[in-house]
Design an enzyme around this catalytic site. Structure first.
Site, PDB file in Angstrom:
ATOM      1  N   LYS A 115      -9.907  -1.305   4.894  1.00  0.00           N
ATOM      2  CA  LYS A 115      -9.104  -1.273   3.666  1.00  0.00           C
ATOM      3  C   LYS A 115      -9.681  -0.257   2.676  1.00  0.00           C
ATOM      4  CE  LYS A 115      -7.912  -6.185   4.078  1.00  0.00           C
ATOM      5  NZ  LYS A 115      -6.561  -6.243   4.589  1.00  0.00           N
ATOM      6  N   GLU A 199     -10.593  -6.875  -6.036  1.00  0.00           N
ATOM      7  CA  GLU A 199      -9.269  -6.499  -6.535  1.00  0.00           C
ATOM      8  C   GLU A 199      -8.880  -7.484  -7.621  1.00  0.00           C
ATOM      9  OE1 GLU A 199      -6.272  -6.485  -3.443  1.00  0.00           O
ATOM     10  OE2 GLU A 199      -6.885  -4.512  -2.733  1.00  0.00           O
ATOM     11  N   HIS A 234      -2.372 -17.104   3.461  1.00  0.00           N
ATOM     12  CA  HIS A 234      -2.187 -15.660   3.276  1.00  0.00           C
ATOM     13  C   HIS A 234      -1.567 -15.020   4.513  1.00  0.00           C
ATOM     14  CE1 HIS A 234      -4.378 -15.858  -0.438  1.00  0.00           C
ATOM     15  NE2 HIS A 234      -5.490 -16.215   0.153  1.00  0.00           N
ATOM     16  N   ARG A 291       0.550  -0.514  13.885  1.00  0.00           N
ATOM     17  CA  ARG A 291       1.119  -1.103  15.099  1.00  0.00           C
ATOM     18  C   ARG A 291       2.500  -1.659  14.789  1.00  0.00           C
ATOM     19  NH1 ARG A 291       0.690  -6.148  12.922  1.00  0.00           N
ATOM     20  NH2 ARG A 291      -1.264  -6.580  11.875  1.00  0.00           N
TER      21      ARG A 291
HETATM   22  P1  ADP Z   1      -4.892  -9.119   5.579  1.00  0.00           P
HETATM   23  O1  ADP Z   1      -5.192  -7.752   6.078  1.00  0.00           O
HETATM   24  O2  ADP Z   1      -5.996 -10.089   5.797  1.00  0.00           O
HETATM   25  O3  ADP Z   1      -3.530  -9.627   5.989  1.00  0.00           O
HETATM   26  P2  ADP Z   1      -3.817  -8.272   3.022  1.00  0.00           P
HETATM   27  O4  ADP Z   1      -4.554  -7.354   2.112  1.00  0.00           O
HETATM   28  O5  ADP Z   1      -2.710  -7.664   3.835  1.00  0.00           O
HETATM   29  O6  ADP Z   1      -4.854  -8.988   3.988  1.00  0.00           O
HETATM   30  O7  ADP Z   1      -3.225  -9.483   2.199  1.00  0.00           O
HETATM   31  C1  ADP Z   1      -2.643 -10.630   2.790  1.00  0.00           C
HETATM   32  C2  ADP Z   1      -2.029 -11.517   1.720  1.00  0.00           C
HETATM   33  O8  ADP Z   1      -3.038 -11.931   0.784  1.00  0.00           O
HETATM   34  C3  ADP Z   1      -0.970 -10.845   0.866  1.00  0.00           C
HETATM   35  O9  ADP Z   1       0.299 -10.886   1.464  1.00  0.00           O
HETATM   36  C4  ADP Z   1      -1.028 -11.688  -0.393  1.00  0.00           C
HETATM   37  O10 ADP Z   1      -0.364 -12.923  -0.213  1.00  0.00           O
HETATM   38  C5  ADP Z   1      -2.513 -11.973  -0.533  1.00  0.00           C
HETATM   39  N1  ADP Z   1      -3.200 -10.940  -1.372  1.00  0.00           N
HETATM   40  C6  ADP Z   1      -3.872  -9.849  -0.946  1.00  0.00           C
HETATM   41  N2  ADP Z   1      -4.353  -9.135  -1.988  1.00  0.00           N
HETATM   42  C7  ADP Z   1      -3.987  -9.780  -3.106  1.00  0.00           C
HETATM   43  C8  ADP Z   1      -4.195  -9.561  -4.519  1.00  0.00           C
HETATM   44  N3  ADP Z   1      -4.909  -8.530  -4.977  1.00  0.00           N
HETATM   45  N4  ADP Z   1      -3.659 -10.450  -5.374  1.00  0.00           N
HETATM   46  C9  ADP Z   1      -2.955 -11.525  -4.943  1.00  0.00           C
HETATM   47  N5  ADP Z   1      -2.729 -11.799  -3.633  1.00  0.00           N
HETATM   48  C10 ADP Z   1      -3.240 -10.950  -2.719  1.00  0.00           C
END
Ligand code: ADP
Length: 501
Positions: A115, A199, A234, A291
């Site tokens: 990331k 974040e 999540h 992907r």
């Molecule tokens: P992963 O790669 O583990 O799936 P992501 O960064 O794609 O992680 O985030 C997955 C989920 O986590 C998002 O869809 C959201 O629901 C929550 N999330 C991620 N970052 C944030 C943030 N900064 N604030 C609030 N929710 C977040």
């Protein structure tokens, strides 16, 4: 390409082979000993056993799979999702063996697999980011300074994270140091990489992602958005396209941004750029998945484009056969992930035998699955039974169709998410389109599900399944030793991923 090996199992292997077959290309399936009698094995023109049930000894054995592919004179490998799909070393190995990897170049997989590296790579394109750090931090004092500057609550995230794992919400300064230490050690043990960053925690976001397609001739376009805000732990459980809240202007802006993200890593093939949308409709780049995604069918249904065929064509070096202006949104599609999970028990995965298994049918209903009546849900892999996808002329008609399809779907023998899906389809918040990523917590609130979402799901779920397997059949206890569940989407480098999504 005359012969393509699909380095995956179950529903995704079948879904990919169907498109490949329509292209007049022959198919090779791989299977573990646990999957010997699976439909994906029978469907393929040829099939090879790649090892015992645990995925580390079968579906994740990159070198062995490539060797087998060479022996069978395969000229293309499609990784599907999960397992080796986001493993740059595998992509390199495939190419070195003189076989076409149906996916992006290893460089793009590597950059977007982290990331932090992804944030760095897209900087030049001025992509909106969630406020926070853009580098790994380990010093609690520095963390506190940053947290104060962006204001609590904040989210600590693992750079190598995936599948919703390795995230910790911190509400107040006094919790920061302990949560950070936990996050670092969790990231180390789960992903082999302890880098974490901070974040701003967006309190009521929607998860909106853009489907990308890029060819090897510099053409990059997007196939609109998918709304994936109905999540547990999540992780997505219901997705739809288009989103109920995107205006044409916002769609255009997010689409353009996603195209830039793809350009930033010289992307080729099908990929997804994920964003969070806050309550004021500001959007922020989250990450790019290099992907096909589980939820890709909703984009296929509203655009009429078969993403797997496009992946194969791009890998063959063909130009995309359409321009951005030619793409139109046709109607509305919704996907329900039918998991062998118990929504009333914190969405804990279930195992058992599909004693009754009858799929819904009729116009606008698509079921992507890899199971048949009488089959067992194996403990080793992702607990997804099927993707139930519907397509109708508009959102209200799609909701009605999903309810009709759910009512026809009959599954007994394992707990599943069908009734949860019906609950969501009937809920005023979902119907109105006014919901965010906390839908499940807010509206489907059982005490148990709350408890599990708050704790570390990795430990709880693995322990639960092991206990259940042992209690339901004492002879199974040996099988649960060294149990490895594979998730259909989580990142290949995660050790957790070797257990479940
Ligand atoms: P992963 O790669 O583990 O799936 P992501 O960064 O794609 O992680 O985030 C997955 C989920 O986590 C998002 O869809 C959201 O629901 C929550 N999330 C991620 N970052 C944030 C943030 N900064 N604030 C609030 N929710 C977040």
């Amino acid at each position: 390409m005359k012969k393509i090996l699909v380095a995956n199992r179950g529903e995704i292997a079948l879904r990919i082979m169907r498109s490949i077959k329509e292209m007049g290309i022959s198919t090779v399936a791989i299977f573990s000993e646990a999957d010997r009698n699976s439909p994906h094995v029978r469907y393929a023109d040829e099939a090879i056993c790649v090892g015992p049930a645990p995925s580390a000894e079968s579906y994740l054995r990159a070198d062995h799979i490539v060797e087998q592919a060479k022996a069978l004179a395969v000229d293309g490998i499609h990784p599907g999702f999960g397992f080796l799909a986001e493993n740059a070393d595998f992509a390199e190995m495939v190419t070195a063996a003189g076989i076409t990897f149906i996916g992006p170049k290893p460089h793009a997989i590597r950059v977007m697999g982290s990331k932090l590296a992804a944030k760095e790579a897209v900087k030049a394109y001025k992509i909106p980011m969630v406020p926070g750090t853009d580098h790994a931090i380990s010093d609690p004092d520095e963390a506190l300074k940053i947290a104060k500057s962006i204001d609590f609550p904040i989210l600590i995230k693992a750079s190598a994270g995936g599948g919703g794992k390795g995230m910790r919400v911190v509400e107040k300064a006094s919790d920061l140091e302990s949560q950070m230490n936990r996050a670092i050690s969790e990231a180390e043990s789960a992903f082999g990489d302890g880098s974490v960053f901070i974040e701003k925690y967006i309190t009521g976001p929607r998860h909106i992602e853009i489907q990308i397609l890029a060819d090897q001739h510099g053409n990059v376009l997007h196939l609109f958005e998918r709304e994936c805000s109905v999540q547990r732990r999540h992780q997505k459980v219901i997705e739809e396209a288009p989103s109920a809240v995107l205006t044409p202007e916002l769609r255009k802006a997010m689409g353009a941004c996603a195209v830039d993200v793809a350009r930033a890593c010289d992307y080729i093939g099908a990929g997804t750029v994920e964003f969070l949308l806050d309550e004021h409709k500001n959007f922020y780049f989250l990450e790019m998945n290099t992907r096909l995604q589980v939820e890709h069918p909703v984009s296929e249904m509203i655009t009429g484009i078969d993403l797997v065929k496009e992946q194969v064509k791009v890998a063959r070096g063909e130009k995309l056969g359409f321009a951005q202006e030619e793409l139109k949104i046709n109607g509305h599609a919704i996907e329900l992930r039918v998991y062998a999970e118990d929504p009333d028990n914190g969405f804990l995965p279930d195992i058992g035998t599909l004693s009754v298994y009858e799929r819904p049918q009729g116009p606008g209903v698509r079921v992507d699955d890899g199971f048949e009546e009488g089959m067992d849900i194996p403990i080793y892999y992702d607990p997804m039974i099927a993707k139930l996808v519907v397509h109708a002329e508009d959102r209200i008609a799609a909701i009605a169709k999903m309810r009709r399809a759910i009512s026809e779907y009959r599954i007994t023998g394992v707990a599943n998410t069908l009734q949860f899906g019906d609950f969501v389809m009937q809920h005023p918040a979902f119907i109105s389109g006014d919901f965010d990523t906390h839908f499940v917590k807010k509206h489907f609130n059982t005490r148990k599900s709350e408890a599990i979402i708050e704790h570390d799901p990795a430990i709880e779920i693995a322990a639960y399944i092991a206990a259940k397997a042992i209690s339901s059949n004492p002879l199974n206890s040996a099988a649960t030793q060294g149990m490895q569940m594979e998730t259909s989407e989580s990142k290949s480098k995660s050790a957790w991923k070797n257990r479940r999504r």
